[in-house]
Scaffold this motif. Structure first.
Motif, PDB file in Angstrom:
ATOM      1  N   HIS A  61       0.793  -1.232   0.000  1.00 34.50           N
ATOM      2  CA  HIS A  61       0.000   0.000   0.000  1.00 34.50           C
ATOM      3  C   HIS A  61       0.826   1.284   0.000  1.00 34.50           C
ATOM      4  CE1 HIS A  61      -3.700  -2.264   0.585  1.00 34.50           C
ATOM      5  NE2 HIS A  61      -3.125  -2.923   1.579  1.00 34.50           N
ATOM      6  N   ARG A  62       2.078   1.215   0.428  1.00 33.92           N
ATOM      7  CA  ARG A  62       2.930   2.404   0.500  1.00 33.92           C
ATOM      8  C   ARG A  62       2.212   3.570   1.184  1.00 33.92           C
ATOM      9  NH1 ARG A  62       8.175   0.857  -0.851  1.00 33.92           N
ATOM     10  NH2 ARG A  62       7.993  -0.793  -2.395  1.00 33.92           N
ATOM     11  N   PRO A  63       1.725   3.372   2.396  1.00 35.70           N
ATOM     12  CA  PRO A  63       0.970   4.436   3.067  1.00 35.70           C
ATOM     13  C   PRO A  63       1.886   5.579   3.497  1.00 35.70           C
ATOM     14  CG  PRO A  63       1.447   2.692   4.614  1.00 35.70           C
ATOM     15  CD  PRO A  63       1.922   2.198   3.273  1.00 35.70           C
ATOM     16  N   GLN A  64       1.275   6.703   3.767  1.00 35.52           N
ATOM     17  CA  GLN A  64       2.046   7.812   4.322  1.00 35.52           C
ATOM     18  C   GLN A  64       2.436   7.536   5.768  1.00 35.52           C
ATOM     19  OE1 GLN A  64      -1.207  10.460   2.577  1.00 35.52           O
ATOM     20  NE2 GLN A  64       0.416  11.936   2.952  1.00 35.52           N
ATOM     21  N   VAL A  65       1.542   6.861   6.486  1.00 34.13           N
ATOM     22  CA  VAL A  65       1.792   6.567   7.904  1.00 34.13           C
ATOM     23  C   VAL A  65       1.389   5.131   8.211  1.00 34.13           C
ATOM     24  CG1 VAL A  65       1.179   7.136  10.295  1.00 34.13           C
ATOM     25  CG2 VAL A  65       1.442   8.975   8.598  1.00 34.13           C
ATOM     26  N   VAL A  66       2.206   4.459   9.016  1.00 31.42           N
ATOM     27  CA  VAL A  66       1.843   3.155   9.574  1.00 31.42           C
ATOM     28  C   VAL A  66       1.595   3.363  11.065  1.00 31.42           C
ATOM     29  CG1 VAL A  66       2.564   0.785  10.044  1.00 31.42           C
ATOM     30  CG2 VAL A  66       3.225   1.884   7.900  1.00 31.42           C
ATOM     31  N   LEU A  67       0.398   3.051  11.491  1.00 31.67           N
ATOM     32  CA  LEU A  67       0.007   3.172  12.891  1.00 31.67           C
ATOM     33  C   LEU A  67       0.102   1.775  13.487  1.00 31.67           C
ATOM     34  CD1 LEU A  67      -1.193   5.228  14.956  1.00 31.67           C
ATOM     35  CD2 LEU A  67      -3.451   4.465  14.220  1.00 31.67           C
ATOM     36  N   LEU A  68       1.062   1.546  14.382  1.00 36.94           N
ATOM     37  CA  LEU A  68       1.290   0.164  14.801  1.00 36.94           C
ATOM     38  C   LEU A  68       1.494   0.016  16.297  1.00 36.94           C
ATOM     39  CD1 LEU A  68       4.917  -1.008  13.844  1.00 36.94           C
ATOM     40  CD2 LEU A  68       4.283   1.374  14.185  1.00 36.94           C
ATOM     41  N   ASP A  69       1.062  -1.157  16.772  1.00 38.67           N
ATOM     42  CA  ASP A  69       1.265  -1.520  18.165  1.00 38.67           C
ATOM     43  C   ASP A  69       2.717  -1.920  18.371  1.00 38.67           C
ATOM     44  OD1 ASP A  69       0.830  -2.086  20.813  1.00 38.67           O
ATOM     45  OD2 ASP A  69      -0.592  -3.712  20.472  1.00 38.67           O
ATOM     46  N   THR A  94       7.277   6.459   3.841  1.00 37.05           N
ATOM     47  CA  THR A  94       6.351   6.074   4.912  1.00 37.05           C
ATOM     48  C   THR A  94       6.932   6.420   6.277  1.00 37.05           C
ATOM     49  OG1 THR A  94       5.413   4.250   3.625  1.00 37.05           O
ATOM     50  CG2 THR A  94       5.191   4.121   6.019  1.00 37.05           C
ATOM     51  N   ARG A  95       6.078   6.955   7.141  1.00 40.65           N
ATOM     52  CA  ARG A  95       6.486   7.243   8.522  1.00 40.65           C
ATOM     53  C   ARG A  95       5.706   6.335   9.466  1.00 40.65           C
ATOM     54  NH1 ARG A  95       6.594  12.467   5.998  1.00 40.65           N
ATOM     55  NH2 ARG A  95       8.700  13.335   6.083  1.00 40.65           N
ATOM     56  N   ALA A 116      10.501   4.956  14.679  1.00 41.20           N
ATOM     57  CA  ALA A 116       9.166   5.553  14.780  1.00 41.20           C
ATOM     58  C   ALA A 116       9.277   7.061  14.985  1.00 41.20           C
ATOM     59  CB  ALA A 116       8.387   4.926  15.931  1.00 41.20           C
ATOM     60  N   ARG A 117       8.318   7.788  14.410  1.00 45.85           N
ATOM     61  CA  ARG A 117       8.315   9.247  14.537  1.00 45.85           C
ATOM     62  C   ARG A 117       7.480   9.731  15.705  1.00 45.85           C
ATOM     63  NH1 ARG A 117      11.731  12.564  12.271  1.00 45.85           N
ATOM     64  NH2 ARG A 117      10.115  14.154  12.090  1.00 45.85           N
ATOM     65  N   GLY A 118       6.853   8.795  16.403  1.00 45.03           N
ATOM     66  CA  GLY A 118       6.054   9.198  17.545  1.00 45.03           C
ATOM     67  C   GLY A 118       5.512   8.001  18.297  1.00 45.03           C
ATOM     68  N   TYR A 119       4.920   8.282  19.445  1.00 46.08           N
ATOM     69  CA  TYR A 119       4.396   7.210  20.295  1.00 46.08           C
ATOM     70  C   TYR A 119       3.247   7.793  21.112  1.00 46.08           C
ATOM     71  CZ  TYR A 119       4.821   2.997  23.278  1.00 46.08           C
ATOM     72  OH  TYR A 119       4.623   1.799  23.942  1.00 46.08           O
ATOM     73  N   ILE A 120       2.062   7.225  20.921  1.00 49.88           N
ATOM     74  CA  ILE A 120       0.903   7.647  21.694  1.00 49.88           C
ATOM     75  C   ILE A 120       0.251   6.407  22.305  1.00 49.88           C
ATOM     76  CG2 ILE A 120       0.478   9.774  20.422  1.00 49.88           C
ATOM     77  CD1 ILE A 120      -1.562   8.315  18.730  1.00 49.88           C
ATOM     78  N   THR A 135       0.251  14.972  12.136  1.00 52.12           N
ATOM     79  CA  THR A 135       1.519  15.563  12.575  1.00 52.12           C
ATOM     80  C   THR A 135       2.703  14.768  12.046  1.00 52.12           C
ATOM     81  OG1 THR A 135       0.519  16.446  14.597  1.00 52.12           O
ATOM     82  CG2 THR A 135       2.914  16.184  14.591  1.00 52.12           C
ATOM     83  N   VAL A 136       2.638  13.448  12.186  1.00 54.46           N
ATOM     84  CA  VAL A 136       3.721  12.575  11.720  1.00 54.46           C
ATOM     85  C   VAL A 136       3.831  12.609  10.195  1.00 54.46           C
ATOM     86  CG1 VAL A 136       4.468  10.165  11.557  1.00 54.46           C
ATOM     87  CG2 VAL A 136       3.706  11.093  13.741  1.00 54.46           C
ATOM     88  N   ALA A 137       2.684  12.593   9.516  1.00 52.67           N
ATOM     89  CA  ALA A 137       2.690  12.663   8.049  1.00 52.67           C
ATOM     90  C   ALA A 137       3.349  13.949   7.565  1.00 52.67           C
ATOM     91  CB  ALA A 137       1.266  12.568   7.510  1.00 52.67           C
ATOM     92  N   GLY A 138       3.218  15.007   8.350  1.00 47.86           N
ATOM     93  CA  GLY A 138       3.809  16.287   7.993  1.00 47.86           C
ATOM     94  C   GLY A 138       5.291  16.394   8.294  1.00 47.86           C
ATOM     95  N   GLY A 139       5.863  15.327   8.887  1.00 50.02           N
ATOM     96  CA  GLY A 139       7.296  15.311   9.143  1.00 50.02           C
ATOM     97  C   GLY A 139       7.711  15.636  10.553  1.00 50.02           C
ATOM     98  N   ASP A 140       6.744  15.903  11.435  1.00 49.77           N
ATOM     99  CA  ASP A 140       7.072  16.210  12.823  1.00 49.77           C
ATOM    100  C   ASP A 140       6.909  14.977  13.709  1.00 49.77           C
ATOM    101  OD1 ASP A 140       7.635  18.930  12.348  1.00 49.77           O
ATOM    102  OD2 ASP A 140       5.500  19.422  12.403  1.00 49.77           O
ATOM    103  N   ALA A 141       7.435  15.048  14.911  1.00 49.40           N
ATOM    104  CA  ALA A 141       7.307  13.961  15.875  1.00 49.40           C
ATOM    105  C   ALA A 141       6.191  14.288  16.860  1.00 49.40           C
ATOM    106  CB  ALA A 141       8.624  13.762  16.627  1.00 49.40           C
ATOM    107  N   VAL A 142       5.598  13.246  17.429  1.00 49.93           N
ATOM    108  CA  VAL A 142       4.524  13.460  18.396  1.00 49.93           C
ATOM    109  C   VAL A 142       4.566  12.379  19.464  1.00 49.93           C
ATOM    110  CG1 VAL A 142       2.862  12.154  16.994  1.00 49.93           C
ATOM    111  CG2 VAL A 142       2.031  13.807  18.672  1.00 49.93           C
ATOM    112  N   PHE A 143       4.357  12.793  20.726  1.00 45.84           N
ATOM    113  CA  PHE A 143       4.361  11.857  21.844  1.00 45.84           C
ATOM    114  C   PHE A 143       3.262  12.231  22.824  1.00 45.84           C
ATOM    115  CE2 PHE A 143       8.687  12.248  20.309  1.00 45.84           C
ATOM    116  CZ  PHE A 143       9.047  10.920  20.122  1.00 45.84           C
ATOM    117  N   SER A 144       2.680  11.216  23.447  1.00 49.88           N
ATOM    118  CA  SER A 144       1.790  11.500  24.564  1.00 49.88           C
ATOM    119  C   SER A 144       2.625  12.236  25.608  1.00 49.88           C
ATOM    120  CB  SER A 144       1.240  10.198  25.149  1.00 49.88           C
ATOM    121  OG  SER A 144       0.374   9.566  24.223  1.00 49.88           O
TER     122      SER A 144
END
Length: 232
Positions: A61-69, A94-95, A116-120, A135-144
């Motif tokens: 699929h070549r997604p922009q973001v992979v949301l993974l456990d 892909t991020r 990984a570019r972030g963790y929530i 946020t991650v798709a835009g190239g920034d990092a994000v964390f809880s």
């Protein structure tokens, strides 16, 4: 039930203003609930429930973001971090964003070090997850918020370790570094000599200098030293 998205989802045109996502979690009910909870800025193009299926889904699929456990079955037991390490080299656009019930420092740092570019956490709302994806798709990092400290502490330590390694390597000449890496990889003196077009005697001289400057006593210690510093 298959872990892949339905064919209709894969083939549907994706609006340009939506972020394409593959959702990776070993609980299908959670995936379904999350998918329904994400807002209109996100377009889920695929799903997976284990390491190997996730890697295949990213390749397909070549997604922009992979949301993974973080914790996933399959593969070599590396969970979400393994997915990143194996999928990222061939999915350059892909991020990866970790979404997990775990808030342990070990899990957070492990998956971030993997790339990984972030963790929530899974306590986040659908709106919060959607915002994190953007946020991650835009190239920034994000964390809880409560996890950010783990990352700052861990990578502050990594920076200190790197500075120490650089200082140790600065003791070696460029030729000694070349010899050091080959010896640490298991090359024989004869093989090093052939690789670098120098005599075996010269190799022996360089190895002695390397061991002395790094305060090591054998090539086995040299290999361990290089592995620990990820120089191989």
């Amino acid at each position: 039930m298959s872990d892949a998205a339905a064919p209709g989802d894969r083939n549907a045109a994706v609006p340009a203003d939506r972020v394409t996502v593959v959702v990776v979690d070993d609980h299908s009910i959670f995936r379904s609930g999350l998918r329904a909870d994400l807002d209109e800025t996100v377009h889920v193009v695929g799903e997976a429930g284990d390491v190997d299926t996730a890697i295949a889904a990213v390749a397909e699929h070549r997604p922009q973001v992979v949301l993974l456990d973080v914790h996933l079955p399959g593969g070599h037991g590396g969970g979400g971090a393994e997915v990143i390490r194996r999928a990222a080299p061939t999915a350059l656009g892909t991020r990866f964003l970790a979404l997990s019930v775990s808030d342990s420092a070990e899990d957070v740092v492990g998956v971030i070090r993997a790339g990984a570019r972030g963790y929530i956490t899974k306590g986040s709302s659908g709106t919060e997850v959607s915002r994190a994806i953007a946020t991650v798709a835009g190239g920034d990092a994000v964390f809880s918020p409560r996890l950010a400290g783990f990352v700052l502490d861990a990578f502050g330590a990594v920076a200190g370790e790197q500075a120490q390694t650089d200082e140790e390597l600065d003791r070696l000449s460029s030729r000694e570094r070349e010899v050091m890496r080959l010896i640490a990889r298991g090359f024989s003196y004869k093989e090093v000599a052939a690789e670098l077009f120098i005599s075996i005697k010269t190799v022996e001289t360089h190895v002695s200098a390397v061991l002395r400057k790094l305060q090591l006593s054998s090539r086995h210690e040299l290999t361990a030293w290089a592995l620990e510093r990820r120089l191989l």
